[in-house]
Design an enzyme around this catalytic site. Structure first.
Site, PDB file in Angstrom:
ATOM      1  N   ARG A  66      29.977  10.517  25.974  1.00 12.34           N
ATOM      2  CA  ARG A  66      28.791  11.343  26.172  1.00 12.34           C
ATOM      3  C   ARG A  66      28.900  12.085  27.489  1.00 12.34           C
ATOM      4  O   ARG A  66      29.759  11.821  28.301  1.00 12.34           O
ATOM      5  CB  ARG A  66      27.551  10.481  26.171  1.00 12.34           C
ATOM      6  CG  ARG A  66      27.652   9.208  27.061  1.00 12.34           C
ATOM      7  CD  ARG A  66      26.347   8.759  27.633  1.00 12.34           C
ATOM      8  NE  ARG A  66      25.786   9.785  28.455  1.00 12.34           N
ATOM      9  CZ  ARG A  66      26.160  10.024  29.712  1.00 12.34           C
ATOM     10  NH1 ARG A  66      27.133   9.333  30.271  1.00 12.34           N
ATOM     11  NH2 ARG A  66      25.579  10.967  30.412  1.00 12.34           N
ATOM     12  N   GLY A  67      28.000  13.067  27.624  1.00 12.75           N
ATOM     13  CA  GLY A  67      28.046  13.919  28.804  1.00 12.75           C
ATOM     14  C   GLY A  67      28.776  15.200  28.427  1.00 12.75           C
ATOM     15  O   GLY A  67      29.896  15.134  27.910  1.00 12.75           O
ATOM     16  N   ASP A  73      23.431  20.403  30.172  1.00 11.70           N
ATOM     17  CA  ASP A  73      24.128  20.406  28.891  1.00 11.70           C
ATOM     18  C   ASP A  73      24.274  21.808  28.338  1.00 11.70           C
ATOM     19  O   ASP A  73      25.148  22.067  27.508  1.00 11.70           O
ATOM     20  CB  ASP A  73      23.364  19.515  27.909  1.00 11.70           C
ATOM     21  CG  ASP A  73      23.458  18.057  28.322  1.00 11.70           C
ATOM     22  OD1 ASP A  73      22.680  17.647  29.210  1.00 11.70           O
ATOM     23  OD2 ASP A  73      24.341  17.349  27.796  1.00 11.70           O
ATOM     24  N   ASN A  93      18.812  19.698  29.961  1.00 14.37           N
ATOM     25  CA  ASN A  93      19.417  18.460  30.421  1.00 14.37           C
ATOM     26  C   ASN A  93      18.644  17.317  29.795  1.00 14.37           C
ATOM     27  O   ASN A  93      17.683  17.525  29.041  1.00 14.37           O
ATOM     28  CB  ASN A  93      19.393  18.396  31.961  1.00 14.37           C
ATOM     29  CG  ASN A  93      20.300  17.300  32.510  1.00 14.37           C
ATOM     30  OD1 ASN A  93      21.484  17.249  32.195  1.00 14.37           O
ATOM     31  ND2 ASN A  93      19.729  16.418  33.311  1.00 14.37           N
ATOM     32  N   LYS A  94      19.046  16.090  30.089  1.00 15.15           N
ATOM     33  CA  LYS A  94      18.405  14.930  29.507  1.00 15.15           C
ATOM     34  C   LYS A  94      16.889  14.998  29.577  1.00 15.15           C
ATOM     35  O   LYS A  94      16.337  15.440  30.590  1.00 15.15           O
ATOM     36  CB  LYS A  94      18.902  13.666  30.236  1.00 15.15           C
ATOM     37  CG  LYS A  94      18.384  12.360  29.707  1.00 15.15           C
ATOM     38  CD  LYS A  94      18.566  12.197  28.202  1.00 15.15           C
ATOM     39  CE  LYS A  94      19.944  12.461  27.755  1.00 15.15           C
ATOM     40  NZ  LYS A  94      20.111  12.574  26.302  1.00 15.15           N
ATOM     41  N   ARG A 124      26.717  16.933  17.618  1.00 15.09           N
ATOM     42  CA  ARG A 124      25.576  17.047  18.548  1.00 15.09           C
ATOM     43  C   ARG A 124      25.376  18.534  18.879  1.00 15.09           C
ATOM     44  O   ARG A 124      26.344  19.246  19.135  1.00 15.09           O
ATOM     45  CB  ARG A 124      25.821  16.259  19.846  1.00 15.09           C
ATOM     46  CG  ARG A 124      25.886  14.752  19.646  1.00 15.09           C
ATOM     47  CD  ARG A 124      25.894  14.010  20.987  1.00 15.09           C
ATOM     48  NE  ARG A 124      24.570  13.983  21.591  1.00 15.09           N
ATOM     49  CZ  ARG A 124      24.337  13.552  22.841  1.00 15.09           C
ATOM     50  NH1 ARG A 124      25.349  13.166  23.602  1.00 15.09           N
ATOM     51  NH2 ARG A 124      23.105  13.526  23.330  1.00 15.09           N
TER      52      ARG A 124
HETATM   53  C1  LIG Z   1      26.178  17.159  32.411  1.00 16.30           C
HETATM   54  S1  LIG Z   1      26.905  16.003  31.382  1.00 16.30           S
HETATM   55  C2  LIG Z   1      25.810  14.700  31.545  1.00 16.30           C
HETATM   56  C3  LIG Z   1      24.586  15.007  30.759  1.00 16.30           C
HETATM   57  O1  LIG Z   1      24.699  14.440  29.465  1.00 16.30           O
HETATM   58  C4  LIG Z   1      23.575  13.621  29.265  1.00 16.30           C
HETATM   59  O2  LIG Z   1      23.150  13.642  27.953  1.00 16.30           O
HETATM   60  P1  LIG Z   1      23.757  12.525  26.937  1.00 16.30           P
HETATM   61  O3  LIG Z   1      23.780  11.239  27.687  1.00 16.30           O
HETATM   62  O4  LIG Z   1      22.775  12.558  25.800  1.00 16.30           O
HETATM   63  O5  LIG Z   1      25.124  13.042  26.568  1.00 16.30           O
HETATM   64  C5  LIG Z   1      22.538  14.164  30.191  1.00 16.30           C
HETATM   65  O6  LIG Z   1      21.944  15.320  29.692  1.00 16.30           O
HETATM   66  C6  LIG Z   1      23.382  14.434  31.392  1.00 16.30           C
HETATM   67  O7  LIG Z   1      22.848  15.280  32.319  1.00 16.30           O
END
Ligand SMILES: CSC[C@H]1O[C@H](OP(=O)(O)O)[C@H](O)[C@@H]1O
Length: 373
Positions: free
Chosen positions: A71-72, A264, A274-275, A116
């Protein structure tokens, strides 16, 4: 007079600081030496278990991205590049010629891309890889596979370089002793190398600048509690884990001098996805007069996306809220839940957007466009 903040890291804790900042000496995403699989850290098991997964077929790759095992945004992009290469090796061995190979790879690209929707690095990396396939129309697939490996490795290497530059520029915005609030996880696991949103914290630490971090736990999947606090504490960085609803009081107490988050997908007017919960942190930061920084590579800026209204927000399974996977008690009683994985922070709340090509300040319609000139 603001109350004293949490005790800073003890000298002993500081003494355990590592020369390099990171969870392990292996990136969260690697290509297996024989090129037959992508190797990832299964982030759903952290921090209790550090286990690696080998992704050798499209379904495993799709599931790993969808279930946030990898993820990320940047890590997803690097993973997607290697996944495309691994699948291309398999398809090239089966295909009777270029047309069959290219059709098969379009199907694989579309399938992985559907895992995603919000993090633009997924579609960006897959399109870049498929572009190599399309650029060699009519050629022997076996020869194209070698070029695809080079492209996937280039995406990885570029990402590491971008992470270092973003972290260096972000660290220049911090003073020794600053308190920094983070939301979600955008460190080495999510963004490789130093990371992006949290990259400046590791860079500052490795270059003798002390920071005190307040890490939002980041419900419902607790990327902050499980990953950010884990990464920072292993790197010997002073981190205090807080519940998401505590962000206001730590800011009000004067313990926070900057907020830093990843992204993101960034629209061309500076709106940043973002999250979920990030936009709330930005509103609090604006209220308390604290700079709010978004950090990410230019590969996360979507040139086809005029504003945040155009960003598709992933909706995830409500059970992620109800089951409270980290807690012993059984799931909460049946109740309707709303579980958007991201939200969009309005550009008016963002002090600066830090990329590997420079620090962009408002008006973002001009400063972001200048990155691509
Ligand atoms: C900038 S990459 C990290 C980014 O990804 C996270 O989302 P997820 O854990 O669902 O992939 C979150 O938005 C972070 O800021």
């Amino acid at each position: 007079m603001a109350e004293e903040g949490p005790e800073p890291a003890t000298p002993e804790a500081a003494a355990t600081q590592t020369a390099t900042s990171g969870v392990t000496n292996v990136d969260a995403v690697e290509l297996r030496a024989d090129g037959g699989a992508v190797v990832i850290i299964d982030q759903t098991l952290l921090p209790n278990r550090l286990e690696y997964l080998e992704l050798a077929d499209a379904k495993d790759m799709y599931d790993a991205i969808f279930q946030l095992k990898v993820r990320g945004a940047p890590a997803i992009g690097v993973c997607a590049g290697y996944c495309y290469y691994v699948l291309a090796r398999q398809e090239a061995a089966r295909a009777a010629g270029y047309e069959e190979f290219a059709s098969a790879m379009e199907r694989q690209r579309a399938y992985l891309n559907s895992s995603r929707p919000t993090a633009v690095n997924l579609s960006w990396a897959l399109s870049r890889m498929h572009g190599v396939t399309l650029a060699h129309q009519g050629e022997d697939p076996a020869g194209i596979v070698g070029l695809l490996r080079d492209e996937a490795v280039a995406i990885h290497r570029e990402d590491l370089a971008m992470s270092e530059e973003i972290s260096r520029l972000g660290a220049s915005l911090l003073k020794d002793g600053d308190g920094v609030l983070t939301h979600c996880n955008a460190g080495p696991l999510a963004c490789l190398g130093y990371g992006t949103g949290q990259g400046p914290l590791y860079y500052a630490h490795d270059h003798g600048k002390r920071v005190r971090v307040f890490a939002d736990e980041t419900r419902p999947l607790l990327q902050g509690a499980r990953l950010t606090s884990y990464e920072l504490s292993r790197a010997g960085i002073d981190v205090t884990l807080i519940c998401d609803n505590m962000a206001s009081i730590v800011m009000k107490n004067g313990w926070v001098q900057a907020c830093m988050v990843g992204c993101d997908r960034v629209a061309m007017n500076g709106d940043a996805a973002n999250k979920i919960g990030t936009s709330g942190v930005a509103i609090l930061a604006a209220h308390y007069g604290i700079p709010f920084y978004v950090l990410g590579p230019t590969s996360t800026i979507d040139r086809d996306c005029p504003t945040g209204d155009d960003i598709k927000i992933e909706q995830r399974d409500p059970d992620e809220i109800k089951t409270m996977f980290y807690a012993k008690p059984k799931a909460l009683p049946e109740v309707k839940c709303y579980n958007p994985a991201f939200d969009v922070t309005d550009h008016s709340l963002i002090t600066a957007i830090v990329t590997e090509k420079g620090i962009c300040r408002p008006p973002y319609t001009q400063s972001l466009a200048a990155l691509f000139e």
